[in-house]
Design a protein around this motif. Structure first.
Motif, PDB file in Angstrom:
ATOM      1  N   ALA A   1       0.828  -1.204   0.000  1.00 33.58           N
ATOM      2  CA  ALA A   1       0.000   0.000   0.000  1.00 33.58           C
ATOM      3  C   ALA A   1       0.863   1.255   0.000  1.00 33.58           C
ATOM      4  N   LEU A   2       1.956   1.219   0.756  1.00 38.56           N
ATOM      5  CA  LEU A   2       2.866   2.372   0.768  1.00 38.56           C
ATOM      6  C   LEU A   2       3.523   2.568  -0.597  1.00 38.56           C
ATOM      7  N   ARG A   3       3.916   1.478  -1.226  1.00 39.85           N
ATOM      8  CA  ARG A   3       4.524   1.579  -2.555  1.00 39.85           C
ATOM      9  C   ARG A   3       3.511   2.123  -3.567  1.00 39.85           C
ATOM     10  N   ASP A   4       2.263   1.659  -3.468  1.00 37.24           N
ATOM     11  CA  ASP A   4       1.223   2.135  -4.360  1.00 37.24           C
ATOM     12  C   ASP A   4       0.926   3.609  -4.126  1.00 37.24           C
ATOM     13  N   HIS A   5       0.927   4.010  -2.873  1.00 39.32           N
ATOM     14  CA  HIS A   5       0.658   5.412  -2.548  1.00 39.32           C
ATOM     15  C   HIS A   5       1.759   6.328  -3.084  1.00 39.32           C
ATOM     16  N   ARG A   6       2.994   5.879  -2.995  1.00 34.49           N
ATOM     17  CA  ARG A   6       4.106   6.668  -3.534  1.00 34.49           C
ATOM     18  C   ARG A   6       4.024   6.794  -5.050  1.00 34.49           C
ATOM     19  N   ALA A   7       3.381   5.817  -5.686  1.00 30.33           N
ATOM     20  CA  ALA A   7       3.211   5.856  -7.140  1.00 30.33           C
ATOM     21  C   ALA A   7       1.959   6.618  -7.543  1.00 30.33           C
ATOM     22  N   GLY A   8       1.256   7.199  -6.579  1.00 25.81           N
ATOM     23  CA  GLY A   8       0.081   8.014  -6.888  1.00 25.81           C
ATOM     24  C   GLY A   8      -1.243   7.383  -6.527  1.00 25.81           C
ATOM     25  N   GLY A   9      -1.219   6.293  -5.806  1.00 26.55           N
ATOM     26  CA  GLY A   9      -2.453   5.607  -5.419  1.00 26.55           C
ATOM     27  C   GLY A   9      -3.157   6.299  -4.249  1.00 26.55           C
ATOM     28  N   SER A  10      -4.257   5.714  -3.857  1.00 26.97           N
ATOM     29  CA  SER A  10      -5.085   6.268  -2.793  1.00 26.97           C
ATOM     30  C   SER A  10      -4.439   6.069  -1.419  1.00 26.97           C
ATOM     31  N   PRO A  11      -4.488   7.104  -0.571  1.00 28.89           N
ATOM     32  CA  PRO A  11      -3.965   6.940   0.791  1.00 28.89           C
ATOM     33  C   PRO A  11      -4.869   6.086   1.678  1.00 28.89           C
ATOM     34  N   LEU A  12      -6.060   5.776   1.211  1.00 23.35           N
ATOM     35  CA  LEU A  12      -6.949   4.932   2.010  1.00 23.35           C
ATOM     36  C   LEU A  12      -6.406   3.516   2.150  1.00 23.35           C
ATOM     37  N   TRP A  13      -5.630   3.044   1.153  1.00 30.86           N
ATOM     38  CA  TRP A  13      -5.020   1.727   1.271  1.00 30.86           C
ATOM     39  C   TRP A  13      -3.995   1.705   2.391  1.00 30.86           C
ATOM     40  N   VAL A  14      -3.292   2.808   2.560  1.00 29.86           N
ATOM     41  CA  VAL A  14      -2.304   2.884   3.638  1.00 29.86           C
ATOM     42  C   VAL A  14      -3.019   2.844   4.990  1.00 29.86           C
ATOM     43  N   ALA A  15      -4.106   3.583   5.107  1.00 35.01           N
ATOM     44  CA  ALA A  15      -4.868   3.582   6.361  1.00 35.01           C
ATOM     45  C   ALA A  15      -5.463   2.199   6.638  1.00 35.01           C
ATOM     46  N   ALA A  16      -5.977   1.556   5.608  1.00 28.79           N
ATOM     47  CA  ALA A  16      -6.541   0.216   5.780  1.00 28.79           C
ATOM     48  C   ALA A  16      -5.448  -0.789   6.169  1.00 28.79           C
ATOM     49  N   GLY A  17      -4.299  -0.702   5.515  1.00 31.18           N
ATOM     50  CA  GLY A  17      -3.197  -1.606   5.841  1.00 31.18           C
ATOM     51  C   GLY A  17      -2.693  -1.406   7.257  1.00 31.18           C
ATOM     52  N   ALA A  18      -2.607  -0.137   7.681  1.00 26.54           N
ATOM     53  CA  ALA A  18      -2.141   0.149   9.039  1.00 26.54           C
ATOM     54  C   ALA A  18      -3.131  -0.368  10.077  1.00 26.54           C
ATOM     55  N   SER A  19      -4.417  -0.204   9.819  1.00 27.18           N
ATOM     56  CA  SER A  19      -5.401  -0.675  10.791  1.00 27.18           C
ATOM     57  C   SER A  19      -5.432  -2.202  10.848  1.00 27.18           C
TER      58      SER A  19
END
Length: 64
Positions: free
Chosen positions: A24-42
């Motif tokens: 999710a962090l790699r995807d976010h750095r490539a321009g993806g949604s930050p919601l994946w990072v929040a979901a992964g962290a939770s």
């Protein structure tokens, strides 16, 4: 024996959630949604809490 299996499954869950968070962090750095990072962290937080619970239960039963 059952508590060892439960603890091992929880540890594998932590590993899987950590890999999901890394993706999710790699995807976010490539321009993806930050919601994946929040979901992964939770999810990782929940998996870590489950692992801590299983380890504590195992210690309590082993000492009793």
């Amino acid at each position: 024996m059952n508590r060892h299996v439960s603890t091992a499954i929880s540890a594998l869950g932590v590993l899987a959630c950590a890999l999901l968070l890394a993706g999710a962090l790699r995807d976010h750095r490539a321009g993806g949604s930050p919601l994946w990072v929040a979901a992964g962290a939770s999810l990782l937080l929940g998996a870590v809490l489950a692992l801590v619970r299983d380890v504590r239960r195992g210690r309590r039963r082993a000492s009793a």
